[in-house]
Design a protein around this motif. Structure first.
Motif, mmCIF file in Angstrom:
data_model
loop_
_atom_site.group_PDB
_atom_site.id
_atom_site.type_symbol
_atom_site.label_atom_id
_atom_site.label_comp_id
_atom_site.label_asym_id
_atom_site.label_seq_id
_atom_site.Cartn_x
_atom_site.Cartn_y
_atom_site.Cartn_z
ATOM 1 N N SER A 61 0.986 -1.172 0.008
ATOM 2 C CA SER A 61 0.031 0.068 0.172
ATOM 3 C C SER A 61 0.998 1.167 0.029
ATOM 4 N N THR A 62 0.771 2.214 -1.075
ATOM 5 C CA THR A 62 1.767 3.138 -1.182
ATOM 6 C C THR A 62 1.561 4.292 -0.537
ATOM 7 N N GLY A 63 2.466 5.439 -0.628
ATOM 8 C CA GLY A 63 2.347 6.562 0.024
ATOM 9 C C GLY A 63 1.162 7.358 -0.888
ATOM 10 N N GLY A 64 0.923 8.587 -0.555
ATOM 11 C CA GLY A 64 -0.047 9.402 -1.195
ATOM 12 C C GLY A 64 -0.148 10.781 -0.481
ATOM 13 N N PRO A 65 -0.651 11.702 -1.551
ATOM 14 C CA PRO A 65 -1.018 12.976 -0.843
ATOM 15 C C PRO A 65 -2.187 12.971 0.054
ATOM 16 N N GLY A 66 -2.328 14.151 0.554
ATOM 17 C CA GLY A 66 -3.780 14.430 1.287
ATOM 18 C C GLY A 66 -3.640 14.038 2.733
ATOM 19 N N SER A 67 -4.755 14.194 3.425
ATOM 20 C CA SER A 67 -5.011 14.034 4.798
ATOM 21 C C SER A 67 -5.079 12.617 5.233
ATOM 22 N N PRO A 68 -4.668 11.878 6.187
ATOM 23 C CA PRO A 68 -5.038 10.685 6.525
ATOM 24 C C PRO A 68 -6.022 10.833 7.744
ATOM 25 N N LEU A 69 -6.559 11.825 7.837
ATOM 26 C CA LEU A 69 -7.596 11.904 8.990
ATOM 27 C C LEU A 69 -9.040 11.387 8.445
ATOM 28 N N PRO A 70 -9.845 11.220 9.296
ATOM 29 C CA PRO A 70 -11.218 10.451 8.758
ATOM 30 C C PRO A 70 -11.546 11.340 7.975
ATOM 31 N N SER A 71 -12.405 10.610 7.039
ATOM 32 C CA SER A 71 -13.216 11.395 5.792
ATOM 33 C C SER A 71 -14.227 10.548 5.436
ATOM 34 N N ASP A 72 -15.151 11.024 4.322
ATOM 35 C CA ASP A 72 -16.281 10.288 4.220
ATOM 36 C C ASP A 72 -16.203 9.722 2.489
ATOM 37 N N GLU A 73 -15.086 9.776 2.131
ATOM 38 C CA GLU A 73 -14.734 9.185 0.777
ATOM 39 C C GLU A 73 -15.096 7.849 0.355
ATOM 40 N N SER A 119 -1.811 13.243 13.466
ATOM 41 C CA SER A 119 -2.118 14.891 13.695
ATOM 42 C C SER A 119 -1.071 15.598 12.603
ATOM 43 N N ARG A 120 -1.528 16.716 12.236
ATOM 44 C CA ARG A 120 -0.990 17.613 11.399
ATOM 45 C C ARG A 120 0.406 18.259 11.948
ATOM 46 N N ARG A 121 1.539 18.169 11.196
ATOM 47 C CA ARG A 121 2.757 18.589 11.716
ATOM 48 C C ARG A 121 2.458 20.162 11.744
ATOM 49 N N ARG A 122 3.486 20.634 12.450
ATOM 50 C CA ARG A 122 3.575 22.369 12.500
ATOM 51 C C ARG A 122 4.090 22.854 11.394
ATOM 52 N N SER A 123 5.002 22.103 10.531
ATOM 53 C CA SER A 123 5.591 22.367 9.151
ATOM 54 C C SER A 123 5.856 20.966 8.225
ATOM 55 N N THR A 124 5.626 21.173 7.072
ATOM 56 C CA THR A 124 5.901 20.160 6.410
ATOM 57 C C THR A 124 7.447 19.369 6.581
ATOM 58 N N SER A 125 7.487 18.238 6.809
ATOM 59 C CA SER A 125 8.868 17.517 6.853
ATOM 60 C C SER A 125 9.074 17.079 5.233
ATOM 61 N N PHE A 126 10.134 17.562 4.699
ATOM 62 C CA PHE A 126 10.561 17.213 3.380
ATOM 63 C C PHE A 126 12.232 17.112 3.160
ATOM 64 N N GLY A 127 12.483 16.038 3.043
ATOM 65 C CA GLY A 127 14.024 15.991 2.856
ATOM 66 C C GLY A 127 14.486 14.576 3.008
ATOM 67 N N ILE A 128 15.663 14.401 3.254
ATOM 68 C CA ILE A 128 16.528 13.099 3.391
ATOM 69 C C ILE A 128 16.978 13.330 4.847
ATOM 70 N N PHE A 129 16.585 12.495 5.949
ATOM 71 C CA PHE A 129 16.561 12.637 7.188
ATOM 72 C C PHE A 129 17.183 11.360 7.772
ATOM 73 N N PRO A 130 17.899 11.438 9.108
ATOM 74 C CA PRO A 130 18.442 10.270 9.727
ATOM 75 C C PRO A 130 17.053 9.639 10.256
ATOM 76 N N VAL A 131 17.007 8.320 10.281
ATOM 77 C CA VAL A 131 16.012 7.619 11.291
ATOM 78 C C VAL A 131 16.718 6.785 12.226
ATOM 79 N N HIS A 132 16.109 6.879 13.519
ATOM 80 C CA HIS A 132 16.973 6.036 14.528
ATOM 81 C C HIS A 132 16.242 4.752 14.894
ATOM 82 N N LYS A 133 16.760 3.714 15.247
ATOM 83 C CA LYS A 133 16.201 2.527 15.689
ATOM 84 C C LYS A 133 16.090 2.619 16.977
ATOM 85 N N THR A 134 14.884 2.167 17.543
ATOM 86 C CA THR A 134 14.736 1.838 18.896
ATOM 87 C C THR A 134 15.069 0.706 19.336
ATOM 88 N N GLU A 135 15.145 0.024 20.616
ATOM 89 C CA GLU A 135 15.300 -0.745 21.127
ATOM 90 C C GLU A 135 15.174 -2.135 20.412
#
Length: 279
Positions: A61-73, A119-135
């Motif tokens: 199941s791919t990524g996509g634009p738009g809101s992931p919040l509940p809708s009536d679509e 929830s909606r972020r305060r600002s868009t996250s766009f770029g190539i960023f480090p991702v950290h592993k949990t335990e």
């Protein structure tokens, strides 16, 4: 072993994207290396309300634009019904169904299963960023080829935070990765990857992104001008450099989704061989 069928749930809503090209290339690469008869079909979920039946082995199941919040679509209820059916199938059947969810799909399913706050972020996250592993991420062998942190393409206006630990325990899900640590920002770090079960996995980032193809895309005048205008020259230069670094996006793209697919194919082959032996 009989052939393996993959259903690709296209969540792009007819918006132009690079993700589908990347996913199809990974499938073709794995198919060639594993020498297994793998077929795939694409279902345009959001634009055409198309969804597969349960006769596929692997679902992406791919990524996509738009809101992931509940809708009536119209697509939303059938989409979640399919997700529930896949979880239910795996509880009662020896031959499992495999599901990989990316970005928008990950947010949708985390909300649907009440595993965290979307929830909606305060600002868009766009770029190539480090991702950290949990335990738990450190213990998950599929991530062993990746350093800690590893780098991934991130493009989102929404986030999943405040994990529901009781619900996670209830279904046996594990949080494997968190977003980059920002000590100067007093905000909770977003969840970046979850292992829902042995067969079901999801990422907030884009593990399908390939450095070479995305670099060609970023070097076009249209994309370069768009990024510089919206995010600045420094951000653009950083992303181009990361796309050319074999230890960043190219490494992530070569590990997460390909390893998931190879493991699924091996599990399916093992079950098929056992069934033949017992017949």
């Amino acid at each position: 072993m009989r052939f393996v069928k993959i259903a690709i749930l296209d969540m792009y809503d007819n918006h132009a994207n690079e993700g589908m090209r990347c996913i199809l290339q990974i499938i073709r690469n794995v198919r060639q290396r594993e020498n297994i008869d793998v077929t795939f079909d694409i279902f345009n979920v959001r634009a055409n309300n198309e969804l597969p039946e349960l006769d596929y082995d692997i679902y992406i199941s791919t990524g996509g634009p738009g809101s992931p919040l509940p809708s009536d679509e119209a697509w939303e209820a059938p989409y979640f019904q399919l997700i529930d059916q896949l979880f239910a199938w795996n509880r009662t059947n020896e031959r499992k169904k495999y599901l990989f969810m990316i970005c928008h799909s990950f947010q949708l399913v985390m909300r649907h299963l009440q595993l965290g706050e979307v929830s909606r972020r305060r600002s868009t996250s766009f770029g190539i960023f480090p991702v950290h592993k949990t335990e738990q991420g450190q213990l998950y062998h599929n991530l062993d080829p990746l350093p800690d942190p590893f780098y991934a393409v991130d493009s989102r206006d929404y986030q999943v935070t405040q994990p529901n630990l009781e619900r996670l325990d209830e279904i046996g899900a594990k949080i494997l990765c968190l977003e980059k640590d920002r000590p100067h920002v007093p905000l909770e770090r977003a969840i970046m990857a979850v292992r829902f079960s042995h067969e079901i996995f999801g990422t907030q980032f884009h593990p399908e992104a390939d450095g070479e193809g995305m670099l060609r895309y970023f070097l076009t005048d249209e994309k370069r001008n768009h990024i510089v205008l919206n995010y600045g020259q420094e951000k653009y230069d950083e992303m181009v450099a990361y796309l050319q670094d074999p230890d960043k996006i190219a490494l992530t793209e070569s590990v997460i989704l390909p390893v998931f697919l190879r493991n699924a194919l091996e599990d399916l082959a093992e079950i098929a061989e056992e069934n033949v032996a017992h017949s």
